[in-house]
Scaffold this motif. Sequence first.
Motif, PDB file in Angstrom:
ATOM      1  N   THR A  30      58.552 -23.949  92.917  1.00 15.56           N
ATOM      2  CA  THR A  30      57.133 -23.601  92.797  1.00 15.56           C
ATOM      3  C   THR A  30      56.326 -24.678  92.084  1.00 15.56           C
ATOM      4  OG1 THR A  30      57.631 -22.397  90.759  1.00 15.56           O
ATOM      5  CG2 THR A  30      57.622 -21.133  92.810  1.00 15.56           C
ATOM      6  N   GLY A  31      56.963 -25.756  91.702  1.00 16.67           N
ATOM      7  CA  GLY A  31      56.276 -26.863  91.040  1.00 16.67           C
ATOM      8  C   GLY A  31      57.057 -28.141  91.238  1.00 16.67           C
ATOM      9  N   PRO A  32      56.646 -29.220  90.575  1.00 12.06           N
ATOM     10  CA  PRO A  32      57.337 -30.497  90.721  1.00 12.06           C
ATOM     11  C   PRO A  32      58.790 -30.420  90.239  1.00 12.06           C
ATOM     12  CG  PRO A  32      55.181 -30.798  89.700  1.00 12.06           C
ATOM     13  CD  PRO A  32      55.451 -29.327  89.704  1.00 12.06           C
ATOM     14  N   THR A  39      58.952 -37.543  90.878  1.00 17.70           N
ATOM     15  CA  THR A  39      58.960 -36.109  91.160  1.00 17.70           C
ATOM     16  C   THR A  39      58.828 -35.865  92.662  1.00 17.70           C
ATOM     17  OG1 THR A  39      56.557 -35.866  90.953  1.00 17.70           O
ATOM     18  CG2 THR A  39      57.869 -35.525  88.944  1.00 17.70           C
ATOM     19  N   GLU A  41      57.638 -32.465  95.215  1.00 20.13           N
ATOM     20  CA  GLU A  41      57.013 -31.145  95.177  1.00 20.13           C
ATOM     21  C   GLU A  41      56.774 -30.671  96.601  1.00 20.13           C
ATOM     22  OE1 GLU A  41      53.161 -29.008  92.958  1.00 20.13           O
ATOM     23  OE2 GLU A  41      53.466 -31.184  92.880  1.00 20.13           O
ATOM     24  N   GLU A  43      54.359 -28.345  98.968  1.00 22.64           N
ATOM     25  CA  GLU A  43      53.032 -27.722  99.006  1.00 22.64           C
ATOM     26  C   GLU A  43      52.898 -26.948 100.314  1.00 22.64           C
ATOM     27  OE1 GLU A  43      49.173 -29.967  99.834  1.00 22.64           O
ATOM     28  OE2 GLU A  43      49.140 -29.740  97.648  1.00 22.64           O
TER      29      GLU A  43
END
Length: 299
Positions: A30-32, A39, A41, A43
Amino acid sequence: MPDRTSRRPSGSHRGPTRPGRAAARTPWPTGPVAIPTGTVELERDPDDPDGVTVLVNGVPSSYLDVADPSRLVFEYMQQMAAVLERVGPPGSPLSVVHLGAAGCALARAIDAERPGSQQLAVELDTALPELVRGWFDLPRAPALRIRAGDAREQLARLADGSADVVVRDVFSGDTTPPHVRTREVAADVARVLRPGGVYLVNCADRPPLADARSEAATLADVFDDVAVVAEPGLLRGRGYGNVVLAATDDPELLASPALARAVRSLPAPARLLHGDEVVAFTGGAGVLRDPDDAQGRTP
């Protein structure tokens, strides 16, 4: 640190949903997520529950449709796919090397459209490939092998005449590292390609397109034929975007009127430059070469 840069997703048509491709193998973060080079991620697409963009260090690097692996949304990948459709007999398996992997969107599409293909994806980050394999239903070896390492070093290890296609999609931020842009690298790609094979390059650039012009001149110094594909506005000096370069020893592949029509018919219409148009595009730009003392490598 290589990663892919892309223009906005364009409104490509969705192909038929393919059973068994709809579910991620492991829960999406749900995040990086920290990786050795920064990182990564995921989306989600607010307009499509099956769409997700892979961001590496905040840069959109791949878009995947988990229900339809053949669907390519980034415009430069659609342009590459238009060229790939003319390599070999329609639907026949291909041997493809991807220099730069990220979410393996193009490799996944080739696997869906060309069953039996064998592909190798090279990614500098040692953790990213396994994370992507866990999140998405990527083909397994030998259909798709993912190897961690520097793109140029891994290319040098490949056998002569072992690939039908080499795709270069390597970035550090929004630019391509110099050590993978030189004539020496292009010559190594030519060594790896089989007769009739094609080298596809993603060059992100801004006016006056100096990088793309130099890269086109460099490829023309090695290969018999080169084409340039990009949106007309970018070629006229407006904005920042992706220029696709294609190089081959096949005198007919890039000269095909059908290819020019295909790129004009994409959801985001593009223009194909060929022959004298490429000569005019390069405008006397110099050939990129390795520094004598460093073989083009950066620290």
